[in-house]
Design an enzyme around this catalytic site. Sequence first.
Site, PDB file in Angstrom:
ATOM      1  N   ARG A  61       4.468  89.774  95.197  1.00 56.42           N
ATOM      2  CA  ARG A  61       5.448  88.711  95.355  1.00 56.42           C
ATOM      3  C   ARG A  61       5.790  88.400  96.809  1.00 56.42           C
ATOM      4  O   ARG A  61       5.747  87.265  97.255  1.00 56.42           O
ATOM      5  CB  ARG A  61       6.759  89.132  94.703  1.00 56.42           C
ATOM      6  CG  ARG A  61       6.987  88.651  93.335  1.00 56.42           C
ATOM      7  CD  ARG A  61       7.937  89.624  92.661  1.00 56.42           C
ATOM      8  NE  ARG A  61       7.164  90.792  92.293  1.00 56.42           N
ATOM      9  CZ  ARG A  61       6.687  90.981  91.092  1.00 56.42           C
ATOM     10  NH1 ARG A  61       6.962  90.145  90.144  1.00 56.42           N
ATOM     11  NH2 ARG A  61       5.938  92.015  90.819  1.00 56.42           N
ATOM     12  N   THR A  62       6.178  89.445  97.536  1.00 53.56           N
ATOM     13  CA  THR A  62       6.705  89.205  98.879  1.00 53.56           C
ATOM     14  C   THR A  62       5.608  88.644  99.787  1.00 53.56           C
ATOM     15  O   THR A  62       5.819  87.670 100.500  1.00 53.56           O
ATOM     16  CB  THR A  62       7.300  90.512  99.455  1.00 53.56           C
ATOM     17  OG1 THR A  62       8.240  91.015  98.512  1.00 53.56           O
ATOM     18  CG2 THR A  62       7.993  90.282 100.778  1.00 53.56           C
ATOM     19  N   LYS A  89      -9.259 102.938 110.209  1.00 49.59           N
ATOM     20  CA  LYS A  89      -9.956 103.708 111.248  1.00 49.59           C
ATOM     21  C   LYS A  89      -8.967 104.440 112.143  1.00 49.59           C
ATOM     22  O   LYS A  89      -9.327 104.941 113.199  1.00 49.59           O
ATOM     23  CB  LYS A  89     -10.827 102.773 112.092  1.00 49.59           C
ATOM     24  CG  LYS A  89     -11.850 102.010 111.283  1.00 49.59           C
ATOM     25  CD  LYS A  89     -12.681 101.121 112.188  1.00 49.59           C
ATOM     26  CE  LYS A  89     -13.551 100.168 111.393  1.00 49.59           C
ATOM     27  NZ  LYS A  89     -14.035  99.056 112.211  1.00 49.59           N
ATOM     28  N   ARG A 111       5.730  94.562 106.536  1.00 48.30           N
ATOM     29  CA  ARG A 111       6.174  95.526 105.518  1.00 48.30           C
ATOM     30  C   ARG A 111       5.541  96.854 105.882  1.00 48.30           C
ATOM     31  O   ARG A 111       4.331  96.931 106.126  1.00 48.30           O
ATOM     32  CB  ARG A 111       5.730  95.099 104.129  1.00 48.30           C
ATOM     33  CG  ARG A 111       5.902  96.240 103.140  1.00 48.30           C
ATOM     34  CD  ARG A 111       5.829  95.841 101.716  1.00 48.30           C
ATOM     35  NE  ARG A 111       6.976  95.043 101.325  1.00 48.30           N
ATOM     36  CZ  ARG A 111       7.276  94.790 100.050  1.00 48.30           C
ATOM     37  NH1 ARG A 111       6.544  95.260  99.093  1.00 48.30           N
ATOM     38  NH2 ARG A 111       8.317  94.040  99.769  1.00 48.30           N
ATOM     39  N   HIS A 139      15.528  95.145 103.203  1.00 47.61           N
ATOM     40  CA  HIS A 139      14.652  94.088 102.662  1.00 47.61           C
ATOM     41  C   HIS A 139      15.469  92.791 102.658  1.00 47.61           C
ATOM     42  O   HIS A 139      15.860  92.289 101.611  1.00 47.61           O
ATOM     43  CB  HIS A 139      14.234  94.500 101.252  1.00 47.61           C
ATOM     44  CG  HIS A 139      13.068  93.747 100.685  1.00 47.61           C
ATOM     45  ND1 HIS A 139      12.495  92.659 101.308  1.00 47.61           N
ATOM     46  CD2 HIS A 139      12.366  93.921  99.533  1.00 47.61           C
ATOM     47  CE1 HIS A 139      11.494  92.215 100.552  1.00 47.61           C
ATOM     48  NE2 HIS A 139      11.397  92.958  99.479  1.00 47.61           N
TER      49      HIS A 139
HETATM   50  C1  NCD Z   1      10.766  95.479  95.978  1.00 40.57           C
HETATM   51  C2  NCD Z   1      10.264  96.211  97.185  1.00 40.57           C
HETATM   52  O1  NCD Z   1       9.067  96.264  97.460  1.00 40.57           O
HETATM   53  O2  NCD Z   1      11.120  96.748  97.873  1.00 40.57           O
HETATM   54  N1  NCD Z   1       9.890  94.539  95.445  1.00 40.57           N
HETATM   55  C3  NCD Z   1       9.687  93.342  96.046  1.00 40.57           C
HETATM   56  O3  NCD Z   1       9.903  93.150  97.226  1.00 40.57           O
HETATM   57  N2  NCD Z   1       9.260  92.367  95.242  1.00 40.57           N
HETATM   58  C4  NCD Z   1      11.311  96.369  94.956  1.00 40.57           C
HETATM   59  C5  NCD Z   1      10.419  97.389  94.354  1.00 40.57           C
HETATM   60  O4  NCD Z   1       9.274  97.568  94.733  1.00 40.57           O
HETATM   61  O5  NCD Z   1      10.912  98.066  93.450  1.00 40.57           O
END
Ligand code: NCD
Length: 312
Positions: A61-62, A89, A111, A139
């Site tokens: 999603r993100t 590597k 991320r 987040h």
């Molecule tokens: C969340 C995350 O990765 O922190 N998901 C997301 O961003 N869609 C929550 C999760 O992974 O539980």
Amino acid sequence: MVGEAGERRHLLDVDDLAPEDLERVLETARSFSEVMRRPIKKVPSLRGKTVVNLFYEPSTRTRLSFEVAAKRLSADVLNFTATTSSVEKGESLKDTALTLRAMGVDAVVIRHPVAGAPWLLRRWLDVTVLNAGDGMHAHPTQALLDLFTMRERLGDLEGKTIAYVGDILHSRVARSGFKACLAMGMKVLAVAPPTLLPPVVPEGVEVSYDLDEVIPRCDVLYMLRVQKERLLEGRFPSPQEYSRFYQLNMERLKAARPGVVVMHPGPMNRGMEISSEVADAPHAAVNAQVAAGVAVRMAVLFLLLGTGERGD
Ligand code: NCD
């Protein structure tokens, strides 16, 4: 987020946003969600800008929504995933950052499994940094899209009650969400077994171990994924035991207020923290959250990188 003239602007956590910035993001996201209802869903606002998605953890999603958001603003997008790059590597985050700097990118969306990694990038790079999730820490764009979704369903959020339920200990979604909801004047509850709560919760957050007692008081039930990848052994006896006390199922939903909004950041463990019926019930705003994710990320990229002209 809005710095002095000439200062780089970043989004590392919700605290980067003053109350008027929060409003500006939500307002801008609303206008972009209108753009998304048009047949041609693209505006030229970030033409000539390059955004890099730097993902060291799995994400659907993100990552996709940051990519779609940047493309709808006409930016060029580069995707960097740890398994298809020199990270395999042994390249360090710093060397990767310096490579990106040499390439002249305008923004990095990161991320990373280590809390604080986006703050390091901000030190090493002189480009805009957006935190797309760092370890168990923060987040911010998730918190913003959650506010957007709640506003769409509930209107003004001041005085409304939200319960974050489940694996709060490992949840960067809850940590940023607490700040965002408190900033909007919401009443915030953290509901979990004691072993899945952090040792300290922020001031203003009420703790409860009893989901059944909390449900009738809430306007929003925010179910968190049980994070098997971060879970140490022994935090609860078994999945059955967990779902017996903390799963949102149809039986429990009956005790909720009629207009209750059920949310989940995804990916859902159906049958664990949420039953499949509830996940598909009209109360669930999970798909609305995904749609809001694109509009909100467009808004954030636009406000951080744009010149203020939407160009449509
Ligand atoms: C969340 C995350 O990765 O922190 N998901 C997301 O961003 N869609 C929550 C999760 O992974 O539980």
